[in-house]
Design a protein around this motif. Structure first.
Motif, short mmCIF file in Angstrom:
data_model
loop_
_atom_site.label_atom_id
_atom_site.label_comp_id
_atom_site.label_asym_id
_atom_site.label_seq_id
_atom_site.Cartn_x
_atom_site.Cartn_y
_atom_site.Cartn_z
N TYR A 1 41.77 34.16 34.57
CA TYR A 1 41.05 33.18 35.39
C TYR A 1 41.37 31.76 34.94
N TYR B 1 39.47 35.86 42.96
CA TYR B 1 38.76 36.40 41.78
C TYR B 1 37.25 36.20 41.94
N ARG C 1 41.90 31.84 42.07
CA ARG C 1 40.51 31.82 41.61
C ARG C 1 39.53 32.15 42.74
#
Lengths: 131, 131, 131, 131, 131, 131
Positions: free
Chosen positions: E6, E17, E14
């Motif tokens: 990350y 994620y 991101r």
């Protein structure tokens, strides 16, 4: 692609066909070779390898043909099952032998998936890590 | 899941372990059975089937173990390749026999894909349609 | 399930069919999409992914179609071999290119099984463990 | 079986190792060949075929290496993915190209199963039966 | 390729994620997504598809996770078996359910090969040709 | 081999056919059993295993039939897809359920190859090595 018959084949292809027919005692080659003839180098290379691999050696030709059937049944290749079952029968495989062969193939495919699904580590005596 | 050792096994599981050890002349069962013991009915059923299928019949046990190795190599099952290669060696398979076996397995996987990729129809003499 | 023709399709399905036909310059969609239309969300999702993946990028469309044929031949999917061989030819694949493609697919399937059957450890330079 | 190093190899095996090293410009052969050397005829035959198939032809060597990676990823052969990804990178494959290659391999495996699960008949224009 | 954490990820990665972590109620994504992030478009596309496919629908999420495990065990994908077995357990799969699931997977792989090896024609009532 | 009809079957084979017909409430057995009857012990063993595995347990019969379809679609076994799709429909599977099932099968086959192609290590929380 289209199959290439003997009458339409180049001298290079005919030479391979002639060797297949002489080696097997047949008067024509089967479709596998007629399609592969679209790639003459591939035809020659594949026949050379098959001839060398399937010759008698540490394993006799019948066992080799049965191994071929086993892999083909496991892969679900219709053409290969049909042609190599015929070859294995010609080499002496009976109905009972084929039934047992397929029983082993089925069981191996079953236990292969059990081993993978349970994530079973290789035992030390089979080459796996020691505790 | 975790493997179940003899000391921790139920009477039902121990009965299967006892039969495996007696049939094979070993003092412990390998990991495959210890993981499968998490499903006691599956353990019994799988052992019963394996014992019946791998017994001598129209094919001898060595040929059956080699067929098992061939399918396992073709499927890429690490555990199965390791354990059945060991079993086949115990039944008499030499290095030369294993080398030839794997050569047939490799060649069968090659020609299976050629047959499928070229879309080759089954010849009439192998059970395919007549023209 | 049955294939769904344009005339019988919902507006949601027709919108996907329209985009496939416009993108490919064809006047009807092939059977794959007509069967998938039984699951309208799956139809839209699959077409969106295929369109994005097969677009020009770091690899050109012909290479992508050849990769598709290679996987399909390796899996023995008749429908997929037929439709993607046609797509690859339309994108410029010659008979000689298809012959070489299938030769690589066959050889890869052969050596994959040799690597697995011999239980070959990955070399350190390819990311395997150092001694 | 155990790998056979150059120092322990027979003249027949050394001749193949020498040709591999010369052809590839490396100072040692990778594990694949060292294990295969247990079957000297298989070693020679496999190298001869690989050398012929992977040479430049109608397809360039990079495309051939990428096809090899695609099949190996589809089969889940760890050794083959590792060694042929390295070979493809050496031939010019970038990270972006590998990403797209694997995207095609993944999508092909997805749609192959959709085509088989829906039992989709081959369209007439792809060689299927006419209505 | 290397996994992308990350801290090192682009805003585009991101965002994916973040959505994975929020949807699953976890504080980090697993390795699958960190490797896929090397192909940001592939990461987004794959997550979008997985999220849509695995959502509740005509089938509940537990059944879907069990189907995922079944296919992964059948393919021998170590990573996929490990991660989807964990997901299925989180969704409610017990040891007994996993044992029965793997028993079906094993049996299906066995009978699939018997059906192919015996070359069994599809019965008329299952859509095969009428006599 | 040829299928064996009830009228031509031995008492041993008829006993199995009778049990299949009684268990399923049908008046004839399908082709799978008629071909397998060439190996009477294999017929009995396979039916006994299928009957035990497919019975209600921790999983209900509909889920088991859907797992069977998922594996068969993944393997590309035409006969098995046809017969087990029919069995699953009889047990209550709708078109929407089949559509979602195949979507999961397709996605699982896609992500299996991505996991393998990217050579993704198993996360510690899924049983992989701790750093």
């Amino acid at each position: 692609m289209q199959p290439i018959d003997y009458a339409d084949a180049s001298p290079e292809v005919r030479a391979v066909y002639d060797d297949i027919m002489a080696s097997r005692g047949v008067t024509d080659v089967n479709n596998f070779w007629k399609y592969l003839a679209n790639d003459p180098k591939g035809l020659r290379r594949t026949w050379t390898s098959v001839k060398e691999i399937m010759a008698p050696g540490a394993l006799d030709p019948l066992v080799k043909e049965m191994l071929y059937v086993a892999v083909s049944a496991s892969n679900g290749c219709d053409y290969c099952i049909a042609s190599h079952t015929a070859a294995a029968r010609k080499a002496g495989m009976s109905d009972a032998m084929l039934g047992e062969l397929l029983a082993v193939v089925g069981m191996a495919n079953e236990t292969n998936r059990l081993a993978q699904g349970y994530r079973i580590p290789v035992d030390a005596q089979f080459g796996g890590p020691k505790d």
